[in-house]
Write a protein that holds these residues in place. Structure first.
Motif, PDB file in Angstrom:
ATOM      1  N   GLY A  32       0.845  -1.186   0.000  1.00  0.00           N
ATOM      2  CA  GLY A  32       0.000   0.000   0.000  1.00  0.00           C
ATOM      3  C   GLY A  32       0.882   1.238   0.000  1.00  0.00           C
ATOM      4  N   LEU A  33       0.418   2.273   0.648  1.00  0.00           N
ATOM      5  CA  LEU A  33       1.208   3.500   0.781  1.00  0.00           C
ATOM      6  C   LEU A  33       2.363   3.260   1.735  1.00  0.00           C
ATOM      7  N   GLY A  34       3.388   4.046   1.585  1.00  0.00           N
ATOM      8  CA  GLY A  34       4.516   3.952   2.504  1.00  0.00           C
ATOM      9  C   GLY A  34       5.541   2.943   2.050  1.00  0.00           C
ATOM     10  N   ALA A  35       6.317   2.441   2.985  1.00  0.00           N
ATOM     11  CA  ALA A  35       7.391   1.483   2.715  1.00  0.00           C
ATOM     12  C   ALA A  35       8.399   2.055   1.721  1.00  0.00           C
ATOM     13  N   GLY A  36       8.323   3.365   1.468  1.00  0.00           N
ATOM     14  CA  GLY A  36       9.286   4.000   0.589  1.00  0.00           C
ATOM     15  C   GLY A  36       9.099   3.711  -0.884  1.00  0.00           C
ATOM     16  N   VAL A  37       7.988   3.071  -1.264  1.00  0.00           N
ATOM     17  CA  VAL A  37       7.784   2.721  -2.671  1.00  0.00           C
ATOM     18  C   VAL A  37       6.688   3.578  -3.300  1.00  0.00           C
ATOM     19  N   PHE A  38       5.470   3.487  -2.790  1.00  0.00           N
ATOM     20  CA  PHE A  38       4.346   4.180  -3.402  1.00  0.00           C
ATOM     21  C   PHE A  38       3.813   5.294  -2.501  1.00  0.00           C
ATOM     22  N   ALA A  39       3.496   6.421  -3.115  1.00  0.00           N
ATOM     23  CA  ALA A  39       2.863   7.538  -2.423  1.00  0.00           C
ATOM     24  C   ALA A  39       1.445   7.697  -2.972  1.00  0.00           C
ATOM     25  N   LYS A  40       0.672   8.519  -2.339  1.00  0.00           N
ATOM     26  CA  LYS A  40      -0.705   8.759  -2.785  1.00  0.00           C
ATOM     27  C   LYS A  40      -0.709   9.165  -4.264  1.00  0.00           C
ATOM     28  N   GLY A  41      -1.611   8.601  -5.013  1.00  0.00           N
ATOM     29  CA  GLY A  41      -1.721   8.900  -6.435  1.00  0.00           C
ATOM     30  C   GLY A  41      -0.817   8.064  -7.322  1.00  0.00           C
ATOM     31  N   ALA A  42      -0.023   7.176  -6.723  1.00  0.00           N
ATOM     32  CA  ALA A  42       0.951   6.395  -7.503  1.00  0.00           C
ATOM     33  C   ALA A  42       0.304   5.493  -8.546  1.00  0.00           C
ATOM     34  N   TRP A  43      -0.934   5.075  -8.315  1.00  0.00           N
ATOM     35  CA  TRP A  43      -1.582   4.101  -9.195  1.00  0.00           C
ATOM     36  C   TRP A  43      -2.520   4.753 -10.212  1.00  0.00           C
ATOM     37  N   SER A  44      -2.575   6.067 -10.268  1.00  0.00           N
ATOM     38  CA  SER A  44      -3.571   6.764 -11.098  1.00  0.00           C
ATOM     39  C   SER A  44      -3.346   6.612 -12.603  1.00  0.00           C
ATOM     40  N   ALA A  45      -2.178   6.172 -13.029  1.00  0.00           N
ATOM     41  CA  ALA A  45      -1.904   6.031 -14.467  1.00  0.00           C
ATOM     42  C   ALA A  45      -2.119   4.603 -14.980  1.00  0.00           C
ATOM     43  N   ILE A  46      -2.555   3.691 -14.129  1.00  0.00           N
ATOM     44  CA  ILE A  46      -2.766   2.306 -14.574  1.00  0.00           C
ATOM     45  C   ILE A  46      -4.058   2.241 -15.375  1.00  0.00           C
ATOM     46  N   ALA A  47      -3.930   1.977 -16.667  1.00  0.00           N
ATOM     47  CA  ALA A  47      -5.086   2.005 -17.558  1.00  0.00           C
ATOM     48  C   ALA A  47      -5.561   0.616 -17.978  1.00  0.00           C
ATOM     49  N   LYS A  48      -4.678  -0.346 -18.037  1.00  0.00           N
ATOM     50  CA  LYS A  48      -5.052  -1.675 -18.538  1.00  0.00           C
ATOM     51  C   LYS A  48      -5.737  -2.505 -17.457  1.00  0.00           C
ATOM     52  N   PRO A  49      -6.385  -3.602 -17.873  1.00  0.00           N
ATOM     53  CA  PRO A  49      -7.069  -4.463 -16.898  1.00  0.00           C
ATOM     54  C   PRO A  49      -6.100  -4.929 -15.808  1.00  0.00           C
ATOM     55  N   THR A  50      -6.543  -4.793 -14.564  1.00  0.00           N
ATOM     56  CA  THR A  50      -5.698  -5.138 -13.423  1.00  0.00           C
ATOM     57  C   THR A  50      -6.534  -5.807 -12.346  1.00  0.00           C
ATOM     58  N   LEU A  51      -6.017  -6.918 -11.846  1.00  0.00           N
ATOM     59  CA  LEU A  51      -6.625  -7.647 -10.737  1.00  0.00           C
ATOM     60  C   LEU A  51      -5.717  -7.523  -9.526  1.00  0.00           C
ATOM     61  N   ILE A  52      -6.287  -7.104  -8.407  1.00  0.00           N
ATOM     62  CA  ILE A  52      -5.578  -7.054  -7.135  1.00  0.00           C
ATOM     63  C   ILE A  52      -6.170  -8.155  -6.263  1.00  0.00           C
ATOM     64  N   ILE A  53      -5.306  -8.975  -5.660  1.00  0.00           N
ATOM     65  CA  ILE A  53      -5.764 -10.052  -4.777  1.00  0.00           C
ATOM     66  C   ILE A  53      -5.106  -9.886  -3.414  1.00  0.00           C
ATOM     67  N   THR A  54      -5.919  -9.979  -2.369  1.00  0.00           N
ATOM     68  CA  THR A  54      -5.421  -9.999  -0.992  1.00  0.00           C
ATOM     69  C   THR A  54      -6.277 -10.970  -0.200  1.00  0.00           C
ATOM     70  N   GLY A  55      -5.949 -11.120   1.071  1.00  0.00           N
ATOM     71  CA  GLY A  55      -6.712 -11.996   1.953  1.00  0.00           C
ATOM     72  C   GLY A  55      -6.959 -11.319   3.281  1.00  0.00           C
ATOM     73  N   THR A  56      -7.967 -11.773   3.999  1.00  0.00           N
ATOM     74  CA  THR A  56      -8.338 -11.126   5.249  1.00  0.00           C
ATOM     75  C   THR A  56      -7.332 -11.387   6.380  1.00  0.00           C
ATOM     76  N   ARG A  57      -6.328 -12.216   6.137  1.00  0.00           N
ATOM     77  CA  ARG A  57      -5.247 -12.402   7.099  1.00  0.00           C
ATOM     78  C   ARG A  57      -3.894 -12.021   6.483  1.00  0.00           C
ATOM     79  N   ASP A  58      -3.942 -11.215   5.440  1.00  0.00           N
ATOM     80  CA  ASP A  58      -2.749 -10.726   4.734  1.00  0.00           C
ATOM     81  C   ASP A  58      -2.366  -9.384   5.355  1.00  0.00           C
ATOM     82  N   PHE A  59      -1.823  -9.430   6.563  1.00  0.00           N
ATOM     83  CA  PHE A  59      -1.616  -8.216   7.347  1.00  0.00           C
ATOM     84  C   PHE A  59      -0.424  -7.406   6.888  1.00  0.00           C
ATOM     85  N   LYS A  60      -0.592  -6.086   6.950  1.00  0.00           N
ATOM     86  CA  LYS A  60       0.479  -5.154   6.618  1.00  0.00           C
ATOM     87  C   LYS A  60       0.332  -3.929   7.514  1.00  0.00           C
ATOM     88  N   GLY A  61       1.113  -3.883   8.591  1.00  0.00           N
ATOM     89  CA  GLY A  61       1.137  -2.697   9.438  1.00  0.00           C
ATOM     90  C   GLY A  61      -0.181  -2.403  10.112  1.00  0.00           C
TER      91      GLY A  61
END
Length: 169
Positions: free
Chosen positions: A67-96
């Motif tokens: 997500g945000l932080g970790a020194g990689v992505f900042a707010k708005g980082a994903w706004s240029a993704i135009a092609k079909p994209t699937l995001i997968i996570t799980g309810t026990r996939d904890f991050k911070g």
């Protein structure tokens, strides 16, 4: 940053190798964890450092992305993704402190149009990557195959999978 640059260069090599034996009519890039970061950068996400993004695939699948932080992505980082994209996570996939919902930030901040979020109930980070639970591995595989089939057919409507909640935009 250096490892992500090397991963981007490895994609160049993989595409060249693939073209040596055939010219595939459809290409998808799929990554888990750091591989999902590479996938999203290739798709057009803007990290906080210079990494070449060439958008050479027809669809993208990011499993357990940052997500945000970790020194990689900042707010708005994903706004240029135009092609079909699937995001997968799980309810026990904890991050911070945001828990698993931090993994949905890429989806939440992408523009609408051929985007899908799949949340696998009870899935941990390792299980999403194929380690441990055969049930999670099966659900992730089915979600990916369904998504890529939908992209190829031009009909974006997820098939129901027990234990997986979907969002589309």
């Amino acid at each position: 940053p250096g490892s992500l640059r090397r991963r981007a260069e490895a994609i160049d090599g993989a595409l060249e190798l693939g073209r040596a034996s055939c010219d595939p009519p459809f290409k998808a890039l799929i990554g888990h964890a750091v591989g999902s970061t590479t996938t999203l950068i290739e798709a057009g996400a803007k990290p906080g450092f210079a990494v070449p993004a060439k958008d050479r695939f027809d669809a993208y699948v990011a499993i357990s992305p940052l997500g945000l932080g970790a020194g990689v992505f900042a707010k708005g980082a994903w706004s240029a993704i135009a092609k079909p994209t699937l995001i997968i996570t799980g309810t026990r996939d904890f991050k911070g402190r945001f828990g698993w919902r931090a993994r949905t930030m890429a989806y939440d901040n992408m523009p609408a149009g051929r985007k899908r979020l799949a949340v696998v109930q009870g899935a941990t980070h390792l299980a999403l990557g194929g380690l441990g639970s055969p049930g999670v591995r099966s659900r992730v595989s089915r979600a990916v195959v369904d998504f890529l089939g939908d992209v190829r057919r031009g009909e974006m409507k997820s098939d129901p999978i027990a234990g997986v909640d979907f969002k589309e935009k």
